[in-house]
Scaffold this active site. Sequence first.
Site, PDB file in Angstrom:
ATOM      1  N   HIS A 107      59.660  48.225  41.744  1.00 37.77           N
ATOM      2  CA  HIS A 107      59.532  46.790  42.056  1.00 37.77           C
ATOM      3  C   HIS A 107      60.119  45.908  40.964  1.00 37.77           C
ATOM      4  CE1 HIS A 107      56.523  48.169  45.097  1.00 37.77           C
ATOM      5  NE2 HIS A 107      57.168  47.233  45.773  1.00 37.77           N
ATOM      6  N   ASP A 145      59.009  39.715  45.349  1.00 37.69           N
ATOM      7  CA  ASP A 145      58.192  40.621  44.524  1.00 37.69           C
ATOM      8  C   ASP A 145      58.140  40.154  43.073  1.00 37.69           C
ATOM      9  OD1 ASP A 145      58.903  43.752  46.261  1.00 37.69           O
ATOM     10  OD2 ASP A 145      57.063  42.559  46.199  1.00 37.69           O
ATOM     11  N   ASP A 153      62.924  44.350  53.171  1.00 44.25           N
ATOM     12  CA  ASP A 153      62.107  44.976  52.126  1.00 44.25           C
ATOM     13  C   ASP A 153      62.247  46.494  52.169  1.00 44.25           C
ATOM     14  OD1 ASP A 153      58.685  44.221  50.998  1.00 44.25           O
ATOM     15  OD2 ASP A 153      60.395  45.108  49.989  1.00 44.25           O
TER      16      ASP A 153
HETATM   17  C1  LIG Z   1      60.087  54.367  50.735  1.00 39.56           C
HETATM   18  C2  LIG Z   1      58.745  53.686  50.836  1.00 39.56           C
HETATM   19  N1  LIG Z   1      57.670  54.444  51.033  1.00 39.56           N
HETATM   20  C3  LIG Z   1      56.435  53.887  51.128  1.00 39.56           C
HETATM   21  C4  LIG Z   1      55.316  54.717  51.366  1.00 39.56           C
HETATM   22  C5  LIG Z   1      54.047  54.165  51.483  1.00 39.56           C
HETATM   23  C6  LIG Z   1      53.894  52.784  51.351  1.00 39.56           C
HETATM   24  C7  LIG Z   1      52.525  52.169  51.453  1.00 39.56           C
HETATM   25  O1  LIG Z   1      52.322  51.035  51.041  1.00 39.56           O
HETATM   26  N2  LIG Z   1      51.569  52.952  52.031  1.00 39.56           N
HETATM   27  C8  LIG Z   1      50.188  52.485  52.077  1.00 39.56           C
HETATM   28  C9  LIG Z   1      49.842  51.780  53.372  1.00 39.56           C
HETATM   29  C10 LIG Z   1      50.309  52.555  54.583  1.00 39.56           C
HETATM   30  C11 LIG Z   1      48.341  51.571  53.422  1.00 39.56           C
HETATM   31  C12 LIG Z   1      54.985  51.937  51.111  1.00 39.56           C
HETATM   32  C13 LIG Z   1      56.256  52.466  51.003  1.00 39.56           C
HETATM   33  N3  LIG Z   1      57.380  51.685  50.784  1.00 39.56           N
HETATM   34  C14 LIG Z   1      57.610  50.339  50.628  1.00 39.56           C
HETATM   35  C15 LIG Z   1      56.649  49.230  50.601  1.00 39.56           C
HETATM   36  C16 LIG Z   1      56.626  48.322  51.665  1.00 39.56           C
HETATM   37  C17 LIG Z   1      55.739  47.251  51.608  1.00 39.56           C
HETATM   38  O2  LIG Z   1      55.620  46.298  52.592  1.00 39.56           O
HETATM   39  C18 LIG Z   1      56.199  46.313  53.899  1.00 39.56           C
HETATM   40  C19 LIG Z   1      57.701  46.107  53.797  1.00 39.56           C
HETATM   41  C20 LIG Z   1      55.581  45.138  54.633  1.00 39.56           C
HETATM   42  C21 LIG Z   1      55.859  47.594  54.652  1.00 39.56           C
HETATM   43  C22 LIG Z   1      54.896  47.042  50.527  1.00 39.56           C
HETATM   44  C23 LIG Z   1      54.932  47.943  49.469  1.00 39.56           C
HETATM   45  C24 LIG Z   1      55.815  49.011  49.505  1.00 39.56           C
HETATM   46 CL1  LIG Z   1      55.865  50.121  48.153  1.00 39.56          CL
HETATM   47  N4  LIG Z   1      58.912  50.145  50.464  1.00 39.56           N
HETATM   48  N5  LIG Z   1      59.550  51.324  50.509  1.00 39.56           N
HETATM   49  C25 LIG Z   1      58.607  52.288  50.710  1.00 39.56           C
HETATM   50 MG   LIG Z   2      55.874  43.317  47.782  1.00 39.97          MG
HETATM   51 ZN   LIG Z   3      59.508  44.460  48.080  1.00 36.99          ZN
END
Ligand SMILES: Cc1nc2ccc(C(=O)NCC(C)C)cc2n2c(-c3cc(OC(C)(C)C)ccc3Cl)nnc12
Ligand SMILES: [Mg+2]
Ligand SMILES: [Zn+2]
Length: 342
Positions: free
Chosen positions: A81, A122, A233
């Site tokens: 981030h 972020d 994102d």
């Molecule tokens: C590659 C990749 N894997 C991830 C695996 C798990 C999670 C996660 O938060 N799991 C916990 C939940 C299900 C309770 C997020 C992931 N993730 C994000 C991300 C996206 C976000 O927000 C939106 C865009 C709204 C979804 C906010 C923060 C993050 Cl880090 N960006 N890339 C990723």
């Molecule tokens: Mg964020």
């Molecule tokens: Zn982000």
Amino acid sequence: KVDKEDVKKSIPRSSLTMANFHPDFDKFVYPPRLLENNLKIKACIWMYEDLGLISKFHIPMRTLVHFMLMVRKGYRDPPYHNFDHAFSVMHHAYLIAKNLQLNSKLSDLEVIALLTASICHDLDHRGTNNAFQVNSHSVLASLYSSEGSVLERHHFAQAMCILNTSGCNIFENMSRKEYVRTLDLVKHIILATDVASHLQILPQLEKIVEEGMDLTNTCQRELLLALCMTACDLSDQTKQWETTKNTAKLIYKEFFSQGDMEKRMGNNPEIIHDRERACVPQLQINFMLHIAQPVYRILAALFPVYGEVYQRVQLNIGRWRRVEKEFKSRGLPNTDSLDFLT
Ligand SMILES: Cc1nc2ccc(C(=O)NCC(C)C)cc2n2c(-c3cc(OC(C)(C)C)ccc3Cl)nnc12
Ligand SMILES: [Mg+2]
Ligand SMILES: [Zn+2]
């Protein structure tokens, strides 16, 4: 480090052409993480220019330069981030605005709000999630936990601080009405990047696909902006496998550091933050199927030209399935074997 003087000297209007970056810079296939760091500020300025936003909103070049330098300074350096993530998110907003001809569906105000929210979304992220803010009784939790979306409210507050810094308000030449509307949109779009909010609006987005989108309806315009923002994102998932794999390494480096801290605090981390229990390919398949894939499927349903992006997400899910099989067959216990990833 490129300082203010270099950036200002190197940005006469004539030098703002895409040729400086890459012939595919405005194509969905282009991976923005490949652009060298000292060109990123210039590229941010080019994206506003290329979408006609600098002339439309009479943004003085020195103001836009100062704004961008403050935004870059406003990011910390956790594994994922950081400003590189913000830049790649803004780049996807630019791609969507340009390739989906959003300015024929949305107003210039909504487009500049999406672009600005993307680069700010972020700001000042600490590499830990909302639950960690609350469990660790962080300052941000004391400020925002009663309303939820703790981090996202902070990212928005930081963006407002930058706009209120003299010489950095890129919206200063808007009418009062436009200014208020733009800030409201930026807030709405940044708050949409809370995973909880995203999961909450998915059913409404599915409904829009079934019934057809009615862009005369403000709520549906704001839903579309939220969808575009989450697509931005997550846009590392829409690029070639190298990008998807490297992003997973950065994300889990951040996630497992949080899990390590939670263990030291005497708390049990979620499996996704626990380096001893997490199986990255399986977690990534879950994430892609339940969080990422719907975003791109819905956006492609609304904008057929976006179909190529949805295809690449499908390809990456297929790669994770192959990797998961490989992990299982080698009985690889945990994530440090990510380097093993083909
Ligand atoms: C590659 C990749 N894997 C991830 C695996 C798990 C999670 C996660 O938060 N799991 C916990 C939940 C299900 C309770 C997020 C992931 N993730 C994000 C991300 C996206 C976000 O927000 C939106 C865009 C709204 C979804 C906010 C923060 C993050 Cl880090 N960006 N890339 C990723
Ligand atoms: Mg964020
Ligand atoms: Zn982000």
